[in-house]
Every structure is written in structure tokens, then in C-alpha cells.
Design a protein around this motif. Structure first.
Motif, PDB file in Angstrom:
ATOM      1  N   ASN A 106       0.825  -1.214   0.000  1.00 50.62           N
ATOM      2  CA  ASN A 106       0.000   0.000   0.000  1.00 50.62           C
ATOM      3  C   ASN A 106       0.858   1.264   0.000  1.00 50.62           C
ATOM      4  O   ASN A 106       0.430   2.318  -0.462  1.00 50.62           O
ATOM      5  CB  ASN A 106      -0.906   0.039   1.239  1.00 50.62           C
ATOM      6  CG  ASN A 106      -2.111  -0.856   1.114  1.00 50.62           C
ATOM      7  OD1 ASN A 106      -2.166  -1.714   0.237  1.00 50.62           O
ATOM      8  ND2 ASN A 106      -3.081  -0.687   1.995  1.00 50.62           N
ATOM      9  N   ASN A 108       3.554   4.039  -1.017  1.00 53.35           N
ATOM     10  CA  ASN A 108       3.143   5.212  -0.275  1.00 53.35           C
ATOM     11  C   ASN A 108       1.788   5.734  -0.768  1.00 53.35           C
ATOM     12  O   ASN A 108       1.412   6.857  -0.476  1.00 53.35           O
ATOM     13  CB  ASN A 108       4.183   6.317  -0.459  1.00 53.35           C
ATOM     14  CG  ASN A 108       5.419   6.147   0.383  1.00 53.35           C
ATOM     15  OD1 ASN A 108       5.340   5.651   1.496  1.00 53.35           O
ATOM     16  ND2 ASN A 108       6.542   6.543  -0.133  1.00 53.35           N
ATOM     17  N   LEU A 109       1.067   4.894  -1.498  1.00 47.83           N
ATOM     18  CA  LEU A 109      -0.277   5.296  -1.905  1.00 47.83           C
ATOM     19  C   LEU A 109      -1.137   5.530  -0.672  1.00 47.83           C
ATOM     20  O   LEU A 109      -2.017   6.392  -0.659  1.00 47.83           O
ATOM     21  CB  LEU A 109      -0.883   4.228  -2.813  1.00 47.83           C
ATOM     22  CG  LEU A 109      -0.080   3.913  -4.085  1.00 47.83           C
ATOM     23  CD1 LEU A 109      -0.752   2.810  -4.882  1.00 47.83           C
ATOM     24  CD2 LEU A 109       0.078   5.167  -4.934  1.00 47.83           C
ATOM     25  N   GLU A 141      -7.720  -3.328   1.476  1.00 46.38           N
ATOM     26  CA  GLU A 141      -6.840  -2.165   1.577  1.00 46.38           C
ATOM     27  C   GLU A 141      -6.515  -1.783   3.008  1.00 46.38           C
ATOM     28  O   GLU A 141      -5.713  -0.878   3.237  1.00 46.38           O
ATOM     29  CB  GLU A 141      -7.474  -0.964   0.860  1.00 46.38           C
ATOM     30  CG  GLU A 141      -7.497  -1.099  -0.643  1.00 46.38           C
ATOM     31  CD  GLU A 141      -7.843   0.202  -1.346  1.00 46.38           C
ATOM     32  OE1 GLU A 141      -7.652   1.276  -0.733  1.00 46.38           O
ATOM     33  OE2 GLU A 141      -8.285   0.152  -2.494  1.00 46.38           O
ATOM     34  N   ASN A 328     -12.113   5.122  -1.979  1.00 45.95           N
ATOM     35  CA  ASN A 328     -11.485   6.438  -2.008  1.00 45.95           C
ATOM     36  C   ASN A 328     -12.203   7.421  -1.089  1.00 45.95           C
ATOM     37  O   ASN A 328     -11.570   8.198  -0.377  1.00 45.95           O
ATOM     38  CB  ASN A 328     -11.463   6.971  -3.438  1.00 45.95           C
ATOM     39  CG  ASN A 328     -10.250   6.525  -4.216  1.00 45.95           C
ATOM     40  OD1 ASN A 328      -9.240   7.202  -4.243  1.00 45.95           O
ATOM     41  ND2 ASN A 328     -10.341   5.363  -4.841  1.00 45.95           N
ATOM     42  N   LYS A 596       3.159  15.400  -2.007  1.00 45.80           N
ATOM     43  CA  LYS A 596       3.010  14.142  -1.271  1.00 45.80           C
ATOM     44  C   LYS A 596       4.341  13.704  -0.661  1.00 45.80           C
ATOM     45  O   LYS A 596       4.400  13.293   0.496  1.00 45.80           O
ATOM     46  CB  LYS A 596       2.476  13.045  -2.193  1.00 45.80           C
ATOM     47  CG  LYS A 596       0.985  13.138  -2.453  1.00 45.80           C
ATOM     48  CD  LYS A 596       0.206  12.980  -1.157  1.00 45.80           C
ATOM     49  CE  LYS A 596      -1.282  13.112  -1.390  1.00 45.80           C
ATOM     50  NZ  LYS A 596      -2.028  13.159  -0.096  1.00 45.80           N
TER      51      LYS A 596
END
Length: 729
Positions: A106, A108-109, A141, A328, A596
């Protein structure tokens, strides 16, 4: 006895929750959480039970993660998970290790800190047809620490076009099917089920202590019931509808008096809807779906329901898309990111209708081989034009050319043009260096045409902080005259070279060139010193990327094929990048990507290119001068150009690699450069000045990378000055 009765008789010694939760059995044989009535040895010895033990591979993978996993996680005891419905026992990592390895991809999403925050969410999913995919996606997730599922219905064969169950699940409650599938990817995730669905009797208990509600019921009165109860508890409600990726967000946590379903059905209550016939509910349903926005296929299908269709159609692709959109939205709400109430469509079909061909719509990726040769610049006519043309060939940071140059009647005037400066040009000190280099070029050109003259520097007026002027008269300066052709050939060479040592005599000649212009040249040629400098320069490049103003200006200096203003800035084909690096650069120029990386305090790789270039070089040369006034920097600029020309005469490739802090004098300057990294810049500058033995009263004008490399294939262009054509340099 049917299959379900047979299964239940086999598992009669386990609780109801064990029909959808894994049972943990320790290595001593005692069952934990709930009891199987069997020891691990008994489970292993039962021929009807499969044993899967891949734990060594899991441990090896855990040890190989980057960054290294903490010792307490590596040493966490492993567990045995028994799945009664599978008749299978599996050896797995302990809960912390399992979570660390399972969710590693996961990053660095979803950052590690964000993952920890999301693990505290409790989410309820109501309706387990579309809701099955959503619940599974949330669990996969790691977007929650507890998930509650409710549906009164059982899985049927007609559900398998969109519900990710199997024929082995037919006849099971849909909530049980979803819970089993989640348990099989993460047995540690807490899953609770309710087989009642959304009813007035069960909804309050189901919603207690939840953080987010996902509603995917077929029944209109159930939809309203869920929202009435969620609004009373100030819980956000999400819903996705399987046509054109429709998402509805109702933030009752932020708007506790908000009308349910965006007010599309008025003030009607759940109990009122329960008494309506199916026909009377249709207008409400169409208002919720916004019939005018339905896809043509869905709208046409609704007309056929009850005639040529049993019920309204759904596709797995729309269900999966909905699960993606909801995930999301959940992540945004869970992390406190913007996610207001409202409605949006994510229409894949529409996007595919607008597909474009990159070969037609965009320039092909830039490569050295694909760049056409530029037309040769026009030759200057007359001595005044020759002198001015030489001056504008001088180097400047980012090739911004921060000058205004005029030459008439053997008189030369140079002024800083403040409109062309940048944030790194603190106090116009970099501009002063560029003007000094331009002055040196002008003197060389004048000498080559039988003229001599000194450039006199002064503080400018309100329009410019620095001015230089010279009056050239007939005279001889053979040493300067000999530099005319080498000066015209001076170029920036960003190609990677090799670290072949530079002969001592060559280094001495470079020091002499700087000294003749009143400056000092410090040369680092010891590999250990070069490596130390490379680390400092790489870290300042990282800061440059992560500081929004510096990043924006750095990217604005780049000129891609087809870009406007080709007569200034840096042509990307001069950067010495291969096609892969150019693709990466296209990513690095995106400000949201840098934002980010800054949020994560990451981006160590942003300085890798500089580090590799510097460590593969023969030497670093630092030009410095005593004094910190703009006139001092101008004198240093003349020395920079003299050293550069001399280096190329000895076959060396030269590239400026000056750090962000170069023109900063104090903490205020460093905060102006990058407020969030000012302390780091101070420490880096101190380390660099100490490495290069800079005196307290010395100003460092430029840092040059010296190596042996092929000549570049493309040279940067120059902006035309009044009466002059564009030049290369």
C-alpha cells in the motif's frame, strides 16, 4: 439430509460466529477466542482437514521489507488459524507482523501513518450484493479495523454475475459469504454480521459506535430508514449505484440537519414508504437515480423490467468500480481530507469514448536522437554587435539570462534585469555572477578585435540593483584575445563523464585563471571529499524539489520539444538523460507529486541524479571572492567564466551544480528560500563551506562539476538583445 444440514452436523461443536470467522489455535493445542474442541495435533491428524504452512516464506519476506521491520514485530509469535468451512488450518504470522507484510504494498499510496489512522475506523455495510465487493475492498486495503455486515438475503445463482461468491456459497446468507471471504484474506480483522438486514428493530444496534455507513439496499424504505438513523447519530453515509459510477455522499457528521438523499424525495419517512405499492415508489426511485443522467442502456432496461427483464440489470464491472470509488471516499473521510456531501459520476464508458492517441495529441517522448538540429544563429556584424553577442553567451542560473546588454560606439552597458530572476537568486547575487561572466566575454571579444577596456561596477538605480559599464579603446590584450574562440565554444556539459584524475598542472592553471580575475578557486579532487560534497548537494536538490516555489521555478526553466520561449531556459535534451530518465522527469515536474513526498518527509531519491553525477566526476571546483556586495559577486562571475573557458581548453566537461543555499547569507535568506527546510539548509551550508575551506568573509559564486565526457549534442539558446539575433551558448 441436505448439504447445509450435513455441514452443520460436522461443525456442531462450534459457535455461530465460527461459521465466518477463523479460529486461532496456539501451538500448545488450546483453542483461543472460541473453541473447536480439538487440539492442533488433532486438526493436523484429521484426514478431512488440509494443513497449509507457508510461514517460513512469510517470515523471510517480512525480514526483507524496507525499511527494516522492528525486532519486536520480527519476534512476534506465529499463529495457527482454523477455517471450519474450508476444513483447513493455516500457519500465519502474528497480527502485527501479518498486517505489516500484507499491507506493505500500500505504501506510499497510503502512508504507514495513514494506515494506522484508518485501522481505527468502524464501518458498516448494509446490503451485500454490491456491498460485498465494497466490504471486501475496504478490508483488502486495510481501511478499517472493524467491519459490520448485514443482509437478510441468501446468495442465489443469479447473484454470481456480480457478487464475488462461488457455487459453494449458494444458499448461504450474503453477509456470511462476505465475512468468510474477508476472513480468508485477514483473519485478524474484526467482522460482525447481522442476518436481519436494515429493519426498524435492528438498525439502531447495528449503527452503534460506527464511524461510516455504506448503504447498498435494494429497498427504498430501507434506504430512508438507514439515513434517518444515521442522521440521528451524525454518521456519514455513502452509496454507489451501478450505472455510470454514481457516488452519493451525505455528511450527516458535518451537516446534522441535511435532508436525506439530498432532498430528492422530499420529506417522506421510511414508514410512509413501507406502505406504498411498488408502482408508487417508482417516481421516488427515478428521482434518486436522476433518470435523465442514466446511461442509455440502463434507461432502456428499466422500461423492460417486468416485461423482457426479471429485474433491473447490474454488471460486475460497475460493482467493482463502485467499490473503488467508495474506498477512495472512505479514505478521505477517515483521514480528514476534503469529502463534502454531494453526488458525482465516474463514467468509464464516457472516458473510453474520448480515448486519444498520444502519437497524435502529444509530442513524442524527447530523446537525443529525435531532436532536430537547430538552425545556426546569424553572425553578428560590426564590433559593437560582436561584443554584445559575446556577452549574452555567458552562463546564468537556469539559463534565465538576467541581463539587459547594450553596445554602442565601443561602449558597453550591462544591467541586471530583475524580471528574469528567481527565488534562488537571493538578493540578485546570482544575477551579479551572470553579469560578471558576460563582462568577461565582452572583454575577450573586444581584445580579439583590437580593443581593451575595464568594466566598472556600481550599484544601480531604482530599476536595477547592479550596473556595469566599459569604454573600449584601441589596445592590445593578447592573453584575452587568444580566448575568443574557446569562449565562443564554452558550453554546459551535463553528460555523465568519468572520474579520471585531472593532472596537477591543469588544476594549477584553473586556479591561476580564477586568481587573475581577483577570485579564489577551491578544487575538491579527493574521492572521499567528492563523495561528501555529493551527499550535501544531493540533499539540497531534494529540498529544491520539495519546496513549492523552488520546484515551480526549476520546472519552468525546462524546455520540452514544442514548448514556447525556446530562447531561454534549459532544453531537456541537454540534461544528459536517457529516455527512461526523461519519463521520470515528467513525473517529477508535477507539483502534487512533490507535495506528497514532502508530506511524507520522503524523496531521498530526488537527489540521486546529482549524487551519481558528482561522484562520477573528476573534481568539484568552487569559485569564491572576498566580500559579499553585488560588485564582489560580479568580479567572481568574471572568474567563473575564465575558469570555465580554461577547463574546456584542457578537454574538461563543465557543469554548474550549485546548491540551493549558495547565495544565502543568513537565516532570513534561508527562510526566504525554503521556510520549512531553513534549518537543514543552514547545516548543509555550514558543512559545505567547511569542506571547501571558505573564509568567513568569502562569497561563493558557483560550484562546477569537472569530468571527462563527450560533447553535448544540443546547446542552449540565448534570448535576443536589441539589434541581435538569438545565440547559442
Amino acid at each position: 439430509m441436505n448439504r447445509r444440514d450435513d455441514e452443520n452436523s460436522d461443525l456442531s461443536d462450534i459457535n455461530d460466529s465460527d461459521q465466518y470467522r477463523a479460529i486461532f489455535v496456539d501451538t500448545e493445542g488450546a483453542a483461543t477466542a472460541s473453541s473447536t474442541g480439538h487440539s492442533l495435533d488433532q486438526l493436523r491428524g484429521d484426514p478431512r482437514i488440509t494443513v497449509i504452512d507457508e510461514c517460513r516464506q512469510q517470515q523471510a519476506a517480512l525480514r526483507g521489507l524496507v525499511p527494516a521491520v522492528e525486532p519486536e514485530i520480527l519476534e512476534e509469535p506465529t499463529r495457527w488459524a482454523y477455517y471450519p468451512w474450508r476444513r483447513c488450518v493455516v500457519h500465519i504470522l502474528g497480527p502485527r507482523a501479518f498486517n505489516r507484510l500484507r499491507l506493505d504494498r500500500n505504501r506510499n499510496l497510503v502512508s504507514a501513518d495513514e494506515q494506522r489512522r484508518l485501522a481505527g475506523l468502524r464501518i458498516g455495510v448494509i446490503g451485500l450484493s454490491v456491498g460485498h465487493a465494497i466490504a471486501y475492498n475496504l478490508a483488502t486495503e486495510g481501511l478499517c479495523g472493524e467491519i459490520r455486515l448485514t443482509d437478510f438475503d441468501e446468495l442465489e445463482l443469479a447473484n454470481l454475475n456480480r457478487v464475488p461468491g462461488t457455487v459453494f456459497d449458494l444458499g448461504l446468507n450474503k453477509a456470511v459469504v462476505a465475512a468468510r471471504r474477508i476472513a480468508e484474506i485477514d483473519p485478524y480483522l474484526l467482522v460482525r454480521i447481522d442476518r436481519n438486514g436494515a429493519t426498524p428493530e435492528s438498525i439502531d444496534q447495528f449503527l452503534d459506535d460506527l464511524d461510516i455507513v455504506v448503504e447498498e439496499c435494494d429497498s427504498l424504505d430501507a434506504k430512508v430508514l438507514v439515513r434517518e438513523a444515521a442522521r440521528a447519530r451524525q454518521l456519514p453515509v455513502l452509496m454507489t449505484t451501478g450505472d455510470r459510477g454514481l457516488l452519493d455522499v451525505e455528511r450527516f457528521d458535518l451537516e446534522p440537519t441535511r435532508s436525506i438523499l439530498h432532498g430528492l424525495i422530499g420529506d417522506i419517512a421510511a414508514e410512509d414508504l413501507a406502505g406504498l405499492s411498488s408502482k408508487d415508489k417508482v417516481p421516488h426511485v427515478l428521482r434518486i437515480l436522476d433518470a435523465s443522467q442514466l446511461s442509455a442502456r440502463m434507461a432502456a432496461s428499466l422500461v423492460e423490467v417486468g416485461k423482457t427483464l426479471t429485474t433491473w440489470p447490474q454488471l460486475a464491472e460497475e460493482v467493482v468500480l463502485g467499490a473503488t470509488i467508495v474506498a477512495n471516499a472512505v479514505r478521505r473521510i477517515g483521514l480528514g481530507e476534503p469529502m463534502p456531501s454531494g453526488r458525482i459520476r465516474v463514467d468509464v464508458a464516457d472516458a473510453l469514448d474520448r480515448i486519444g492517441d498520444p502519437l497524435v495529441e502529444q509530442s513524442a517522448p524527447a530523446t537525443i536522437d529525435s531532436i532536430a538540429e537547430l538552425t545556426a544563429p546569424a553572425e553578428p556584424a560590426g564590433v559593437d554587435e560582436i561584443i554584445a553577442a559575446a556577452a549574452i553567451r555567458a552562463p546564468s542560473g537556469g539559463n534565465v539570462q538576467p541581463w539587459h546588454i547594450e553596445s554602442h560606439d565601443n561602449r558597453l552597458t550591462l544591467r541586471v534585469a530583475t524580471q528574469y530572476t528567481s527565488a534562488m537568486d537571493v538578493g540578485y547575487r546570482g544575477s551579479a555572477v551572470a553579469l560578471g561572466a558576460a563582462a568577461f566575454n565582452a572583454q575577450v571579444a573586444a581584445a580579439a578585435h583590437g580593443l581593451t577596456g575595464e568594466v566598472h561596477w556600481s550599484r544601480g538605480d531604482e530599476g536595477t540593483p547592479l550596473c556595469g559599464s566599459a569604454e573600449f579603446t584601441p589596445g592590445s590584450a593578447p592573453a584575452l584575445a587568444e580566448l575568443y574562440r574557446p569562449m565562443l565554444a564554452r558550453e554546459t556539459n551535463r553528460l555523465r563523464g568519468n572520474s579520471e584524475p585531472i593532472p596537477a598542472a591543469v588544476l594549477d592553471s584553473l586556479r591561476t585563471a580564477a586568481r587573475d580575475q581577483g577570485a579564489r578557486l577551491t578544487i575538491l579532487h579527493d574521492p572521499a571529499e567528492i563523495e561528501t560534497a555529493a551527499g550535501i548537494l544531493a540533499e539540497t536538490d531534494r529540498i529544491r524539489y520539495l519546496t513549492p516555489t523552488l520546484h515551480r521555478e526549476m520546472m519552468s526553466e525546462l524546455r520540452w520539444p514544442g514548448d514556447p520561449e525556446p530562447d531561454c531556459g534549459l532544453d531537456v535534451t541537454t540534461l544528459g538523460l536517457d529516455p527512461t530518465d526523461l519519463v521520470v522527469l515528467d513525473i517529477l515536474r508535477r507539483p502534487e507529486v512533490m507535495a506528497k513526498l514532502s508530506d511524507w518527509n520522503a524523496g531521498a531519491a530526488l537527489g540521486d541524479d546529482t549524487y551519481e553525477r558528482v561522484t562520477s566526476s573528476s573534481a568539484l571546483a568552487v569559485v569564491s571572492v572576498r566580500g559579499r556586495r553585488l560588485t564582489d559577486y560580479a568580479l567572481a562571475g568574471s572568474a567563473v567564466e575564465a575558469v570555465w573557458v580554461a577547463a574546456q581548453q584542457h578537454g574538461l566537461a563543465v557543469q554548474p551544480v550549485s546548491p540551493v543555499f549558495l547565495y544565502a547569507h543568513d537565516d532570513d535568506d534561508r527562510r526566504e528560500l525554503s521556510d520549512g527546510h531553513a534549518d537543514a539548509l543552514r547545516d548543509l551550508q555550514y558543512a559545505f563551506r567547511r569542506l571547501t575551506t571558505a573564509e568567513r568573509d568569502e562569497a561563493q559564486a558557483l560550484v562546477l562539476r569537472l569530468s571527462y565526457a563527450p560533447s553535448p549534442s544540443v546547446r542552449s539558446r540565448r534570448r535576443a538583445q536589441p539589434g541581435l539575433a538569438p545565440q547559442y551558448g
